[in-house]
Design a protein around this motif. Structure first.
Motif, PDB file in Angstrom:
ATOM      1  N   ILE A  46      -1.288   0.106   6.884  1.00 33.72           N
ATOM      2  CA  ILE A  46      -1.672  -0.536   5.212  1.00 33.72           C
ATOM      3  C   ILE A  46      -1.193  -1.662   5.150  1.00 33.72           C
ATOM      4  O   ILE A  46       0.108  -2.006   5.190  1.00 33.72           O
ATOM      5  N   ASP A  47      -2.046  -2.843   4.744  1.00 36.07           N
ATOM      6  CA  ASP A  47      -1.511  -3.982   4.449  1.00 36.07           C
ATOM      7  C   ASP A  47      -0.979  -4.225   3.029  1.00 36.07           C
ATOM      8  O   ASP A  47      -0.091  -5.284   2.773  1.00 36.07           O
ATOM      9  N   ARG A  48      -1.523  -3.655   2.200  1.00 37.08           N
ATOM     10  CA  ARG A  48      -1.065  -3.888   0.746  1.00 37.08           C
ATOM     11  C   ARG A  48      -1.085  -2.626   0.105  1.00 37.08           C
ATOM     12  O   ARG A  48      -2.166  -1.576  -0.041  1.00 37.08           O
ATOM     13  N   HIS A  49      -0.098  -2.297  -0.600  1.00 34.36           N
ATOM     14  CA  HIS A  49       0.141  -0.873  -1.486  1.00 34.36           C
ATOM     15  C   HIS A  49       0.330  -1.377  -2.916  1.00 34.36           C
ATOM     16  O   HIS A  49       1.523  -1.987  -3.153  1.00 34.36           O
ATOM     17  N   PHE A  50      -0.358  -1.034  -3.788  1.00 35.99           N
ATOM     18  CA  PHE A  50      -0.033  -0.878  -5.152  1.00 35.99           C
ATOM     19  C   PHE A  50       0.280   0.285  -5.546  1.00 35.99           C
ATOM     20  O   PHE A  50      -0.147   1.267  -5.354  1.00 35.99           O
ATOM     21  N   ARG A  58       8.674  -1.588   4.088  1.00 37.09           N
ATOM     22  CA  ARG A  58       7.997  -2.989   3.907  1.00 37.09           C
ATOM     23  C   ARG A  58       7.889  -3.461   2.341  1.00 37.09           C
ATOM     24  O   ARG A  58       6.731  -3.427   2.015  1.00 37.09           O
ATOM     25  N   PRO A  59       8.950  -3.656   1.788  1.00 42.42           N
ATOM     26  CA  PRO A  59       8.854  -3.710   0.107  1.00 42.42           C
ATOM     27  C   PRO A  59       7.925  -5.089  -0.259  1.00 42.42           C
ATOM     28  O   PRO A  59       7.243  -5.096  -1.134  1.00 42.42           O
ATOM     29  N   GLU A  60       7.833  -5.969   0.784  1.00 40.19           N
ATOM     30  CA  GLU A  60       6.979  -7.101   0.447  1.00 40.19           C
ATOM     31  C   GLU A  60       5.644  -6.642   0.427  1.00 40.19           C
ATOM     32  O   GLU A  60       4.838  -7.526  -0.011  1.00 40.19           O
ATOM     33  N   ARG A  61       5.138  -5.784   0.965  1.00 34.32           N
ATOM     34  CA  ARG A  61       3.957  -5.166   1.144  1.00 34.32           C
ATOM     35  C   ARG A  61       3.408  -4.595  -0.309  1.00 34.32           C
ATOM     36  O   ARG A  61       2.432  -3.946  -0.325  1.00 34.32           O
ATOM     37  N   VAL A  62       4.380  -4.143  -1.220  1.00 34.36           N
ATOM     38  CA  VAL A  62       4.140  -3.292  -2.211  1.00 34.36           C
ATOM     39  C   VAL A  62       4.252  -3.929  -3.746  1.00 34.36           C
ATOM     40  O   VAL A  62       4.999  -5.069  -3.595  1.00 34.36           O
ATOM     41  N   THR A  63       3.421  -3.820  -4.607  1.00 30.12           N
ATOM     42  CA  THR A  63       3.438  -4.713  -5.648  1.00 30.12           C
ATOM     43  C   THR A  63       3.192  -3.316  -6.730  1.00 30.12           C
ATOM     44  O   THR A  63       2.350  -2.555  -6.722  1.00 30.12           O
ATOM     45  N   LEU A  87       5.052   4.033   1.666  1.00 34.11           N
ATOM     46  CA  LEU A  87       6.412   3.439   1.261  1.00 34.11           C
ATOM     47  C   LEU A  87       7.237   3.847   2.693  1.00 34.11           C
ATOM     48  O   LEU A  87       7.919   2.645   3.026  1.00 34.11           O
ATOM     49  N   ALA A  88       7.284   4.785   3.171  1.00 32.82           N
ATOM     50  CA  ALA A  88       8.555   5.075   4.434  1.00 32.82           C
ATOM     51  C   ALA A  88       7.908   4.433   5.560  1.00 32.82           C
ATOM     52  O   ALA A  88       8.629   4.137   6.266  1.00 32.82           O
ATOM     53  N   SER A  89       6.479   4.400   5.745  1.00 32.78           N
ATOM     54  CA  SER A  89       6.398   3.899   7.106  1.00 32.78           C
ATOM     55  C   SER A  89       5.058   2.810   7.228  1.00 32.78           C
ATOM     56  O   SER A  89       4.777   2.476   8.289  1.00 32.78           O
ATOM     57  N   GLN A  90       4.776   2.560   6.148  1.00 31.72           N
ATOM     58  CA  GLN A  90       3.359   1.510   5.799  1.00 31.72           C
ATOM     59  C   GLN A  90       2.112   1.988   6.721  1.00 31.72           C
ATOM     60  O   GLN A  90       1.264   1.155   6.864  1.00 31.72           O
ATOM     61  N   CYS A  91       2.186   3.414   6.802  1.00 27.46           N
ATOM     62  CA  CYS A  91       0.966   3.921   7.738  1.00 27.46           C
ATOM     63  C   CYS A  91       0.562   5.383   7.124  1.00 27.46           C
ATOM     64  O   CYS A  91       1.087   5.851   6.008  1.00 27.46           O
ATOM     65  N   LEU A  92      -0.577   5.674   7.204  1.00 28.43           N
ATOM     66  CA  LEU A  92      -1.303   6.978   6.826  1.00 28.43           C
ATOM     67  C   LEU A  92      -2.029   7.558   8.017  1.00 28.43           C
ATOM     68  O   LEU A  92      -2.173   7.018   8.938  1.00 28.43           O
ATOM     69  N   LEU A  93      -2.002   9.038   7.975  1.00 27.39           N
ATOM     70  CA  LEU A  93      -2.816   9.816   9.093  1.00 27.39           C
ATOM     71  C   LEU A  93      -4.199  10.053   8.415  1.00 27.39           C
ATOM     72  O   LEU A  93      -4.142  10.877   7.577  1.00 27.39           O
ATOM     73  N   LEU A  94      -5.139   9.456   8.887  1.00 27.95           N
ATOM     74  CA  LEU A  94      -6.398   9.713   8.127  1.00 27.95           C
ATOM     75  C   LEU A  94      -7.595   9.953   9.243  1.00 27.95           C
ATOM     76  O   LEU A  94      -7.535   9.331  10.311  1.00 27.95           O
ATOM     77  N   SER A  95      -8.738  10.666   8.854  1.00 35.40           N
ATOM     78  CA  SER A  95      -9.820  11.010   9.689  1.00 35.40           C
ATOM     79  C   SER A  95     -10.765   9.624   9.730  1.00 35.40           C
ATOM     80  O   SER A  95     -10.743   8.906   8.648  1.00 35.40           O
ATOM     81  N   ARG A  96     -11.248   9.236  10.796  1.00 36.49           N
ATOM     82  CA  ARG A  96     -11.839   8.178  11.014  1.00 36.49           C
ATOM     83  C   ARG A  96     -13.360   8.309  10.162  1.00 36.49           C
ATOM     84  O   ARG A  96     -13.801   9.662   9.717  1.00 36.49           O
ATOM     85  N   PRO A  97     -13.403   7.223   9.461  1.00 34.51           N
ATOM     86  CA  PRO A  97     -14.696   6.990   8.482  1.00 34.51           C
ATOM     87  C   PRO A  97     -16.258   7.378   8.897  1.00 34.51           C
ATOM     88  O   PRO A  97     -16.462   6.826  10.012  1.00 34.51           O
TER      89      PRO A  97
END
Lengths: 454, 195
Positions: free
Chosen positions: A27-31, A53-58, A153-163
């Protein structure tokens, strides 16, 4: 075989494929905002984890903030605690916060784009279903739950099914008085609230190419109301010009963005095509966003109404929507609270005044939108029309703050949901475009905005 | 948790959105506790907070761990509070013909198993369990089967669940644990990720 923009962006964000179905996606950007983040931060604390990666969170405070007297402390204790908790969490984890009163404060989906934080090709998430708004930039943007907020917040990633992918094409030329909100309400009325479940949607064709970024945001915003995981528009000069006015972007990167667009032979799981000339100003009739009808039609022209929904709305099947008496008008929300929306409203109401007994709230999407409106003198037009021009926030879209529609009252609203009780217990909501809401405001009843066009 | 055997509650309404599951006025909390009391609040209680006895949900056994609900369950807002409310009320399985994507993810992250069945199967289950409020349904997560074996009905259907999410449900491992364990992959990915 060609690939879609959705596949291309997805693929460059796959950290690893975990199963046939599930990818670990970067995930590049997290609001984040005050309502769906506190439990995520306490989860991190319990597990002894940090923000990777706090710099990717706003962070912004928007859902639960008052839209009057923002310079004063929040009166509601629970709301205050939520906003204060966001403040301390951001401080503890070095996360940038646009809090109440900050010049960049506003609704998260207005703030991200207008400050250049939302960019093409990104993966963007937020604990809010209308995160699909950011798809207007050619980004994969979607809402997540609080457990996922904690995961990002913890990993900058998610586990997601392909769209799965869906292309919604609208070609031709829209008539006068027909705008982005009408287009998306029309699409939703055709697809149903579950019509795009499991899919990311690409909006393509003449209509979206000709739209401004703000109009594209209105459309992408409501993708969730047809069940889509997200919705996006391809990257063109309109996109790039908007972004480079707000962020410094190398020409290499701009060129790279264009390569992300869908190939001409890209294959979608589903393709649906509509004609612009078929679309008229739309209003919803029931308690689900897919109950939109042409404003000239009767309630019964929606096939998606239930008796329960109509009873709740106090509407009958053979009733025309035009002329239905309204009590409240809400112009705001992440769907329609940007400067172009406010300009369009001002264009309709200038020189008119609302009737007694109708309450009209205009809630700008951000402080920047508010300041711009004041610079352009729009606030004076609203005031002379008898409208209240408020401070930014989510406000009566979900009525978490004091901006609640009373039980039984009918509100024509530029927001995105007309669910039972959404705007307050017992409140009735008709969704419409900003100019339809504006025309209705000055007549005190549901009114065709085309009456007011030159 | 590999088997759930329980009576069921039927809520024969389509498009139950998360605003109905948990109204926004209950989202001001900063913890995850107590949301079960507010589950379907505006359907369960009138404006004076008195119980609405005609709400069909209340006519079933309170201990039921299975909810059978209409198509497109959990649409609308991403609020995980909806999943917290359902779990806190004691429901461990929701059966529908379709789930909204965000709700489905939220459910799994809270140990609630969303089971998608065909429309015909959903209809049959609803019709039967509206009458038979003390008949159990047996859900076997390992075998991915939903079974009802009673005097005038026999249903035994397979349901889909992603193998990874199934492993998490069966072992109690969480997605965040998995992601944090793979942090090195993330750091390596970032070295070449341009955006």
């Amino acid at each position: 075989m060609g690939r879609t923009i959705i596949d291309k962006i997805w693929d460059v964000h796959v950290v690893k494929s975990v199963t046939d179905e599930v990818d670990m996606l970067y995930i590049d950007r997290h609001f984040i905002h005050e309502v769906t983040s506190p439990q995520a931060f306490s989860g991190l604390k319990e597990k002894g984890l940090n923000v990777l990666r706090p710099e990717r969170v706003t962070a912004v405070a928007d859902h639960n903030v008052p839209t009057k007297n923002q310079h004063l402390p929040i009166e509601n204790e629970l709301s205050k605690k939520q906003v204060d908790t966001l403040l301390s969490n951001c401080k503890d984890h070095s996360i940038e916060l646009f809090g109440i009163g900050h010049e960049k404060n506003g609704i998260v989906h207005v703030v991200g784009p207008e400050n250049g934080l939302t960019q093409p090709g990104m993966t963007i998430v937020c604990g809010d279903s209308h995160t699909s708004t950011h798809g207007a930039f050619g980004a994969i943007a979607f809402g997540i739950g609080t457990s996922q907020v904690e995961q990002v917040l913890a990993s900058q990633c998610l586990l997601l099914s392909r769209p799965k992918t869906m292309k919604v094409e609208v070609n031709g030329k829209l008539g006068a008085g027909v705008g982005a909100k009408d287009v998306v309400l029309y699409i939703i009325s055709k697809l149903g609230t579950e019509g795009a479940t499991g899919h990311f949607v690409e909006y393509a064709g003449d209509v979206f190419s000709n739209f401004s970024m703000e109009e594209r945001m209105t459309v992408c915003n409501m993708s969730i109301e047809m069940g889509a995981r997200g919705g996006l528009v391809g990257i063109d000069d309109t996109t790039i010009n908007y972004v480079i006015e707000r962020a410094t972007i190398s020409t290499e990167k701009q060129e790279f963005w264009k390569t992300l667009n869908s190939d001409s032979d890209a294959k979608y799981d589903q393709t649906i095509t509509f004609q612009a000339e078929e679309i008229h100003p739309m209003v919803t009739t029931g308690t689900s966003p897919d109950t939109g009808v042409d404003i000239m039609e009767t309630v019964s022209s929606s096939v998606r109404n239930s008796k329960k929904g109509l009873d709740y709305m106090g509407l009958k099947n053979d009733q025309p929507m035009l002329g239905t008496k309204i009590d409240y008008v809400f112009i705001g929300s992440c769907t329609n609270s940007r400067i172009e929306d406010l300009r369009a409203v001002a264009g309709i109401v200038e020189g008119h005044r609302k009737p007694e007994g109708v309450t009209v709230w205009i809630v700008p999407g951000s402080n920047k939108v508010k300041d711009q409106a004041i610079d352009e003198g729009l606030d004076k037009i609203f005031l002379e029309a008898g409208f209240e021009f408020r401070e930014p926030g989510c406000s009566a879209c979900l009525a978490m703050n004091d901006d609640k529609i009373p039980s039984g009252a009918l509100c024509i609203s530029t927001s995105n949901r007309n669910f039972e009780g959404r705007q307050g217990d017992g409140a009735r909501t008709v969704l419409a475009s900003p100019i339809t809401a504006a025309a209705s405001a000055i007549k005190g009843k549901i009114t065709d905005p085309r009456t007011y066009l030159n | 948790m590999d088997k759930i055997i329980s009576t069921a509650i039927v809520l024969d309404r389509d498009n139950i959105d998360t605003d109905q599951i948990i109204p926004a006025k209950f989202l001001k909390s900063t913890n995850k506790e107590g949301f079960g009391d507010w589950l379907f609040y505006n359907w369960r209680y009138d404006e004076n907070d008195n119980s609405k006895d005609d709400f069909e949900f209340l006519k079933y056994q309170k201990e039921s761990k299975i909810l059978i609900a209409g198509n497109n369950f959990g649409c609308g807002s991403s609020r995980e509070h909806a999943a917290w409310a359902i779990a806190d009320y004691g429901i461990e399985v929701v059966i529908s013909s379709q789930f909204a994507d965000i709700f489905k993810g939220n459910a799994l992250n809270n140990g609630i198993v969303p089971i998608t069945v065909s429309e015909a199967c959903l209809k049959a289950l609803m019709q039967y369990f509206e009458r038979e409020k003390s008949c159990p349904i047996e859900i076997d997560i390992e075998e991915q089967t939903l079974m009802v074996d009673a005097k005038d009905i026999f249903i035994n259907v397979q349901f889909d669940i992603d193998p990874l999410k199934k492993k998490f449900i069966l072992t109690g491992m969480t997605e965040i644990e998995y992601l944090v364990q793979h942090q090195e992959d993330v750091i390596n990915f970032e070295k070449t990720h341009e955006l």
